[in-house]
Design a protein around this motif. Structure first.
Motif, mmCIF file in Angstrom:
data_model
loop_
_atom_site.group_PDB
_atom_site.id
_atom_site.type_symbol
_atom_site.label_atom_id
_atom_site.label_comp_id
_atom_site.label_asym_id
_atom_site.label_seq_id
_atom_site.Cartn_x
_atom_site.Cartn_y
_atom_site.Cartn_z
ATOM 1 N N GLN A 131 0.813 -1.204 0.000
ATOM 2 C CA GLN A 131 0.000 0.000 0.000
ATOM 3 C C GLN A 131 0.851 1.260 0.000
ATOM 4 O O GLN A 131 0.420 2.306 -0.507
ATOM 5 N N ILE A 132 2.051 1.202 0.556
ATOM 6 C CA ILE A 132 2.876 2.402 0.675
ATOM 7 C C ILE A 132 3.900 2.520 -0.442
ATOM 8 O O ILE A 132 4.647 3.490 -0.499
ATOM 9 N N LEU A 133 3.955 1.545 -1.339
ATOM 10 C CA LEU A 133 4.902 1.607 -2.445
ATOM 11 C C LEU A 133 4.368 2.509 -3.551
ATOM 12 O O LEU A 133 3.165 2.527 -3.816
ATOM 13 N N PRO A 134 5.229 3.271 -4.236
ATOM 14 C CA PRO A 134 4.765 4.084 -5.371
ATOM 15 C C PRO A 134 4.201 3.180 -6.470
ATOM 16 O O PRO A 134 4.832 2.188 -6.854
ATOM 17 N N LEU A 135 3.025 3.517 -6.968
ATOM 18 C CA LEU A 135 2.366 2.649 -7.929
ATOM 19 C C LEU A 135 3.118 2.566 -9.251
ATOM 20 O O LEU A 135 3.034 1.556 -9.957
ATOM 21 N N VAL A 136 3.845 3.618 -9.603
ATOM 22 C CA VAL A 136 4.654 3.546 -10.827
ATOM 23 C C VAL A 136 5.744 2.493 -10.668
ATOM 24 O O VAL A 136 5.985 1.681 -11.576
ATOM 25 N N ALA A 137 6.393 2.483 -9.500
ATOM 26 C CA ALA A 137 7.408 1.466 -9.245
ATOM 27 C C ALA A 137 6.798 0.072 -9.214
ATOM 28 O O ALA A 137 7.382 -0.895 -9.719
ATOM 29 N N VAL A 138 5.602 -0.044 -8.632
ATOM 30 C CA VAL A 138 4.897 -1.330 -8.612
ATOM 31 C C VAL A 138 4.626 -1.810 -10.029
ATOM 32 O O VAL A 138 4.831 -2.980 -10.370
ATOM 33 N N GLY A 139 4.168 -0.900 -10.885
ATOM 34 C CA GLY A 139 3.904 -1.275 -12.270
ATOM 35 C C GLY A 139 5.152 -1.726 -12.998
ATOM 36 O O GLY A 139 5.121 -2.702 -13.760
ATOM 37 N N VAL A 140 6.270 -1.048 -12.782
ATOM 38 C CA VAL A 140 7.529 -1.421 -13.447
ATOM 39 C C VAL A 140 7.989 -2.804 -12.995
ATOM 40 O O VAL A 140 8.389 -3.650 -13.809
ATOM 41 N N VAL A 141 7.925 -3.055 -11.691
ATOM 42 C CA VAL A 141 8.388 -4.348 -11.164
ATOM 43 C C VAL A 141 7.511 -5.484 -11.675
ATOM 44 O O VAL A 141 8.009 -6.528 -12.120
ATOM 45 N N TRP A 142 6.202 -5.300 -11.620
ATOM 46 C CA TRP A 142 5.314 -6.376 -12.059
ATOM 47 C C TRP A 142 5.334 -6.560 -13.569
ATOM 48 O O TRP A 142 5.089 -7.669 -14.072
ATOM 49 N N LYS A 143 5.633 -5.527 -14.308
ATOM 50 C CA LYS A 143 5.815 -5.693 -15.751
ATOM 51 C C LYS A 143 7.000 -6.600 -16.033
ATOM 52 O O LYS A 143 6.960 -7.437 -16.947
ATOM 53 N N TRP A 144 8.065 -6.451 -15.239
ATOM 54 C CA TRP A 144 9.227 -7.341 -15.368
ATOM 55 C C TRP A 144 8.875 -8.768 -14.937
ATOM 56 O O TRP A 144 9.269 -9.737 -15.581
ATOM 57 N N ILE A 145 8.098 -8.899 -13.851
ATOM 58 C CA ILE A 145 7.711 -10.235 -13.385
ATOM 59 C C ILE A 145 6.863 -10.955 -14.434
ATOM 60 O O ILE A 145 7.030 -12.153 -14.679
ATOM 61 N N TYR A 146 5.960 -10.209 -15.082
ATOM 62 C CA TYR A 146 5.069 -10.802 -16.070
ATOM 63 C C TYR A 146 5.732 -10.970 -17.438
ATOM 64 O O TYR A 146 5.105 -11.512 -18.360
ATOM 65 N N GLY A 147 6.952 -10.503 -17.608
ATOM 66 C CA GLY A 147 7.615 -10.562 -18.904
ATOM 67 C C GLY A 147 7.761 -11.983 -19.418
ATOM 68 O O GLY A 147 7.704 -12.965 -18.670
ATOM 69 N N GLU A 148 7.980 -12.092 -20.723
ATOM 70 C CA GLU A 148 8.081 -13.426 -21.335
ATOM 71 C C GLU A 148 9.227 -14.228 -20.743
ATOM 72 O O GLU A 148 9.138 -15.453 -20.621
ATOM 73 N N ASP A 149 10.317 -13.560 -20.388
ATOM 74 C CA ASP A 149 11.443 -14.225 -19.717
ATOM 75 C C ASP A 149 11.532 -13.806 -18.256
ATOM 76 O O ASP A 149 12.596 -13.896 -17.638
ATOM 77 N N GLY A 150 10.414 -13.353 -17.685
ATOM 78 C CA GLY A 150 10.405 -12.891 -16.311
ATOM 79 C C GLY A 150 10.367 -14.014 -15.303
ATOM 80 O O GLY A 150 10.258 -15.201 -15.659
ATOM 81 N N PRO A 151 10.443 -13.673 -14.035
ATOM 82 C CA PRO A 151 10.476 -14.691 -12.968
ATOM 83 C C PRO A 151 9.262 -15.618 -12.971
ATOM 84 O O PRO A 151 9.406 -16.808 -12.689
ATOM 85 N N LEU A 152 8.082 -15.106 -13.278
ATOM 86 C CA LEU A 152 6.893 -15.952 -13.256
ATOM 87 C C LEU A 152 6.988 -17.085 -14.266
ATOM 88 O O LEU A 152 6.758 -18.264 -13.932
ATOM 89 N N ASN A 153 7.341 -16.772 -15.496
ATOM 90 C CA ASN A 153 7.475 -17.816 -16.511
ATOM 91 C C ASN A 153 8.654 -18.735 -16.226
ATOM 92 O O ASN A 153 8.600 -19.942 -16.511
#
Length: 308
Positions: A131-153
């Motif tokens: 809740q206290i994290l900047p949402l722009v930073a949250v979006g950047v991090v999760w975009k990397w997580i969701y990436g085709e070669d990101g941690p999730l995949n």
């Protein structure tokens, strides 16, 4: 004798009027305290909204001359697929920003309040941290997580589920829920703390009486905890519904409204209409419709959260 009675009545009436005058003046004293805030609110919220509402009746690119459009901009909001999809997705995000976080917050608050763990402060901090994290930073991090070669995949491939790996934010089917889950992750902490503080105000004797009557934990939760948190649930719903309807930063950073219009929301659509398409009047019409929908939602939620 009659003259004496008349003078007495006049004297009493004058005394009453004299006592009522300070009371009438006292009614305006609270307004003096809120007047500075009302002035700023009027200048920086009400006045810009009224100006935007006026612009919504014109066709204007933001630079040249404007031409009268009447209600055509409002018609476009409900007829153009892209604009209609933005409003639809805003309501869809309410599920991720409000419904799921409130349910999770209720469950987590009930569990953590019932178990006096020593690690409770750490657990509360971890849950509230998004809740206290900047949402722009949250979006950047999760975009990397969701990436085709990101941690999730990479995790999916490592555990033998490589067939499920995909470009999550580029998939027309999974992009919307993938972005919506970020809202759930961010909003759950706020709902959790609001509801946890509300549980602390519920009279403990109610739980004791319920246990004496043979109620289990589930019945205590449903018949005591949930009704006792009516106001807190209302506040949580108000805050998170506003976040869902007015969302911009996470969607703009992660997808920009794509692929296609599968994750488009009114905030991003207004931005694109003004700075890309040069349709300032249509953008103001969409913003006006969104503000009216938000006010209607807040009114309904406040009515539902009132104690009966």
């Amino acid at each position: 004798m009659a003259d004496t009675l008349v003078r007495t009545e006049r004297s009493v009436a004058g005394t009453r009027r004299g006592a009522a005058a300070p009371r009438r003046r006292g009614r305006f004293v609270p307004l003096l305290y809120v007047a500075p805030a009302l002035v700023f609110y009027g200048l920086f919220v009400i006045a810009p909204w009224l100006h935007s509402f006026w612009i919504s009746f014109w066709n204007w690119n933001g630079i040249g001359a404007a031409t009268w459009a009447g209600l055509s901009n409002y018609t476009a909001v409900f007829e153009e697929p892209a604009l209609r999809a933005a409003l639809t997705h805003a309501f869809g995000f309410i599920v991720f920003y409000t419904v799921v976080p409130v349910i999770l917050g209720l469950i987590l608050a009930a569990l953590t309040s019932a178990v006096p763990w020593r690690a409770m402060p750490v657990i509360r901090t971890i849950i509230f941290l998004p809740q206290i994290l900047p949402l722009v930073a949250v979006g950047v991090v999760w975009k990397w997580i969701y990436g085709e070669d990101g941690p999730l995949n990479q995790v999916l491939r490592a555990i033998g589920l490589g067939s499920l790996a995909r470009a999550w934010l580029g998939d027309f089917t999974y992009a919307f829920p993938a972005v919506g889950l970020i809202g759930t992750w961010v909003s759950t902490g706020l709902c959790f703390l609001l509801l946890l503080s509300g549980i602390g105000k519920i009279e403990p004797s109610l739980y004791e009486a319920a246990r004496l009557d043979g109620c289990g934990r589930l019945r205590e939760f449903w018949h005591i905890t949930v009704p006792g948190l009516r106001k807190e649930i209302g506040v949580a719903c108000n805050v998170t519904v506003i976040s869902a309807l007015a969302g911009f930063d996470v969607v703009y950073v992660m997808t920009g409204g794509g692929p296609g219009y599968s994750t488009m929301v009114p905030g991003v659509q207004v931005y694109q209409l003004v700075f890309t398409a040069g349709r300032v009047g249509t953008a103001c019409a969409l913003a006006t419709v969104l503000s009216l929908i938000t006010c209607a939602a807040m009114y309904g939620l406040n009515r539902l959260s009132r104690e009966r």
